[in-house]
Design a protein around this motif. Sequence first.
Motif, mmCIF file in Angstrom:
data_model
loop_
_atom_site.group_PDB
_atom_site.id
_atom_site.type_symbol
_atom_site.label_atom_id
_atom_site.label_comp_id
_atom_site.label_asym_id
_atom_site.label_seq_id
_atom_site.Cartn_x
_atom_site.Cartn_y
_atom_site.Cartn_z
ATOM 1 N N ILE A 184 0.871 -1.174 0.000
ATOM 2 C CA ILE A 184 0.000 0.000 0.000
ATOM 3 C C ILE A 184 0.910 1.226 0.000
ATOM 4 N N ASN A 185 1.066 1.856 -1.160
ATOM 5 C CA ASN A 185 2.057 2.932 -1.268
ATOM 6 C C ASN A 185 1.572 4.062 -2.167
ATOM 7 N N ASN A 186 2.045 5.265 -1.845
ATOM 8 C CA ASN A 186 1.815 6.454 -2.673
ATOM 9 C C ASN A 186 0.334 6.787 -2.838
ATOM 10 N N ASN A 187 -0.445 6.570 -1.785
ATOM 11 C CA ASN A 187 -1.853 6.960 -1.780
ATOM 12 C C ASN A 187 -2.027 8.250 -0.985
ATOM 13 N N ASN A 188 -3.151 8.939 -1.193
ATOM 14 C CA ASN A 188 -3.373 10.218 -0.537
ATOM 15 C C ASN A 188 -4.832 10.377 -0.144
ATOM 16 N N SER A 189 -5.058 10.907 1.050
ATOM 17 C CA SER A 189 -6.406 11.259 1.488
ATOM 18 C C SER A 189 -6.375 12.665 2.065
ATOM 19 N N SER A 190 -7.277 13.511 1.570
ATOM 20 C CA SER A 190 -7.218 14.921 1.962
ATOM 21 C C SER A 190 -7.709 15.157 3.382
ATOM 22 N N THR A 191 -8.705 14.390 3.841
ATOM 23 C CA THR A 191 -9.196 14.569 5.206
ATOM 24 C C THR A 191 -9.312 13.262 5.982
ATOM 25 N N GLY A 192 -9.045 12.130 5.355
ATOM 26 C CA GLY A 192 -9.107 10.846 6.032
ATOM 27 C C GLY A 192 -7.733 10.195 6.057
ATOM 28 N N PRO A 193 -7.657 8.933 6.478
ATOM 29 C CA PRO A 193 -6.383 8.212 6.471
ATOM 30 C C PRO A 193 -5.994 7.769 5.062
ATOM 31 N N ASN A 253 2.783 6.986 1.911
ATOM 32 C CA ASN A 253 1.439 7.527 1.754
ATOM 33 C C ASN A 253 1.356 8.893 2.435
ATOM 34 N N THR A 254 0.432 9.722 1.981
ATOM 35 C CA THR A 254 0.283 11.053 2.559
ATOM 36 C C THR A 254 -1.179 11.299 2.932
ATOM 37 N N ALA A 255 -1.370 12.023 4.023
ATOM 38 C CA ALA A 255 -2.720 12.335 4.468
ATOM 39 C C ALA A 255 -2.679 13.560 5.360
ATOM 40 N N LYS A 256 -3.815 14.175 5.506
ATOM 41 C CA LYS A 256 -3.878 15.326 6.400
ATOM 42 C C LYS A 256 -3.769 14.884 7.853
ATOM 43 N N TYR A 257 -4.426 13.748 8.183
ATOM 44 C CA TYR A 257 -4.493 13.359 9.579
ATOM 45 C C TYR A 257 -3.677 12.117 9.919
ATOM 46 N N ALA A 317 1.930 12.850 7.392
ATOM 47 C CA ALA A 317 0.618 13.394 7.733
ATOM 48 C C ALA A 317 0.836 14.678 8.509
ATOM 49 N N GLU A 318 -0.127 15.565 8.462
ATOM 50 C CA GLU A 318 -0.011 16.824 9.176
ATOM 51 C C GLU A 318 -0.198 16.652 10.679
ATOM 52 N N THR A 319 -0.901 15.593 11.081
ATOM 53 C CA THR A 319 -1.306 15.489 12.482
ATOM 54 C C THR A 319 -0.687 14.305 13.210
ATOM 55 N N ARG A 379 7.615 3.295 11.566
ATOM 56 C CA ARG A 379 8.665 4.316 11.567
ATOM 57 C C ARG A 379 8.254 5.461 10.649
ATOM 58 N N ASP A 380 7.540 6.419 11.191
ATOM 59 C CA ASP A 380 7.133 7.597 10.443
ATOM 60 C C ASP A 380 7.683 8.841 11.120
ATOM 61 N N GLU A 381 7.842 9.901 10.316
ATOM 62 C CA GLU A 381 8.392 11.136 10.851
ATOM 63 C C GLU A 381 7.504 11.712 11.948
ATOM 64 N N ILE A 382 6.187 11.611 11.749
ATOM 65 C CA ILE A 382 5.269 12.069 12.791
ATOM 66 C C ILE A 382 5.026 10.889 13.724
ATOM 67 N N ALA A 383 5.693 10.889 14.836
ATOM 68 C CA ALA A 383 5.668 9.739 15.733
ATOM 69 C C ALA A 383 4.586 9.887 16.790
ATOM 70 N N SER A 384 3.445 10.449 16.404
ATOM 71 C CA SER A 384 2.396 10.670 17.387
ATOM 72 C C SER A 384 1.170 9.830 17.046
ATOM 73 N N ILE A 385 0.470 9.428 18.095
ATOM 74 C CA ILE A 385 -0.766 8.668 17.953
ATOM 75 C C ILE A 385 -1.860 9.421 18.709
ATOM 76 N N ILE A 386 -2.895 9.835 17.992
ATOM 77 C CA ILE A 386 -4.018 10.492 18.649
ATOM 78 C C ILE A 386 -4.897 9.416 19.270
ATOM 79 N N ASN A 387 -5.033 9.481 20.584
ATOM 80 C CA ASN A 387 -5.737 8.442 21.328
ATOM 81 C C ASN A 387 -6.884 9.094 22.100
ATOM 82 N N ILE A 388 -8.105 8.834 21.642
ATOM 83 C CA ILE A 388 -9.285 9.392 22.292
ATOM 84 C C ILE A 388 -10.166 8.244 22.766
ATOM 85 N N ASN A 389 -10.249 8.083 24.094
ATOM 86 C CA ASN A 389 -11.077 7.039 24.709
ATOM 87 C C ASN A 389 -10.761 5.659 24.148
#
Length: 462
Positions: free
Chosen positions: A246-255, A275-279, A302-304, A322-332
């Motif tokens: 799964i490579n070189n895909n893009n989502s503007s507001t989703g994964p 792959n690239t995405a906003k979130y 991803a931006e987020t 191993r991604d540059e944005i090493a954050s995981i948004i964890n809600i409940n």
Amino acid sequence: QSWTGTKNILQAASTGFTGTMPLMYSNITEGPANLTVNFFDNSLPQGEIESWEWDFDGDGAFDSTEQNPTYTYTDPGVYDITLRIFDGAEYAETTFSEFITVVEPGTPFSGPVCGEWSAANNPYVIDDAIVLEENSDLIINPGTEIILDDSAFKIYGNLTANAEADNRIRFISNSFWSGIRVIGETATAEFSNCLFKNATESAVSIENGPVVTISDCQFTENDADAKAAAIDIINSNDVTIIRNMINNNNSSTGPAAIKCTSASASIYNNIIVNNTAKYSSFSFKNNPTPLVVNNTIANNTAETATMMLFNSTPVFMNNIIRDEIASIININSSPEFTYNNISGGADGIGNIDVDPMFVDIESYMLATGSPCVDAGNPDAEYNDLDGTTNDMGAWGGPNAFTAQPVSADEDWEEIINSNISFYPNPFNLNSSTKSAATISFDKALVGANSSIGIFNIKGLKV
């Protein structure tokens, strides 16, 4: 409607029918070769017909005596259907002119589909929505090329699209297409060694309970908005995603890669990269409990965040993340991380945060001495194919890759019968005159990625 006053509702006039009248209908009337058509008798008087005779190809010979037969059309053409019935007293016969149309290869079509598709009838050109209806079957054989232009493919029946790595099935577009949707508990789909490219609303969307397996496929250059660009799963728990690139895909507001909403997929040994995405690359929401095991997830942007978790309990084990944005948004959410190499680290047994030492950024195999070798879950259940302790990433574990994943840029051979001139013939490049040879052909036959190979009489490429 609205009215005033008193209105009488009158029943339509009816009259008694006497005699015998052949009537019929079918599940499909048009499509490509190997078109399997189900015919249904609807003759009058209903319940009183004793025998049926069908001529499906207009040759004057009856092909079936079943009441509701099935017939497969292997050759392009327009076919008359003749039905003769007998009610015990008299025969009646009707010919339904030009009832079935089997289109030539490359002729655009749309609407209901079924039967069997093969490379011999390439390409299958879809110019509007196609539908595999409930209780219908479609088999797509290796090497088949399906071109969907500004169209979508909905599946309510049973699809089998299994191929080999060197002879893939291709779902592509000259412009864009709206992806494949597998919908409902009556639907099943198997995709193996398929290419999905240029979709704009998730390459594959799985909705409301179908049974789906996606293995050894490639998803590349797909775009989406709120959905996942590659695979989007909603209200479905019987989904297996294994050994895909799964490579070189893009989502503007989703994964960009995979989204599970109220869905608990099994996600094993995939290479999810670039792959690239906003979130995020992944999104799990609304109580999913997916298993994410032995995947290589790297170089996604991803931006987020790398992943977004909403009210979910995913299990991550033996992965390289191993991604540059090493954050995981964890809600409940209550994710479980064990034996992963994850950027930024994670709480849990066996997790590490180190350079995985990839051999290259094409295969994402592990180099000798990689800290991910033998670093996965030591339970024998997760051992590598050679019996050693699990290697983290897509090349480890019992479901590991065993060969280099194919690229979307692989050569797609098209055999063209054409006149090619070669002169002088014979010639000797080693002679003192150093004579040159000229190959002449129609430039329209080739594209930017074409190449020419020259072989000598022994079959050696020179």
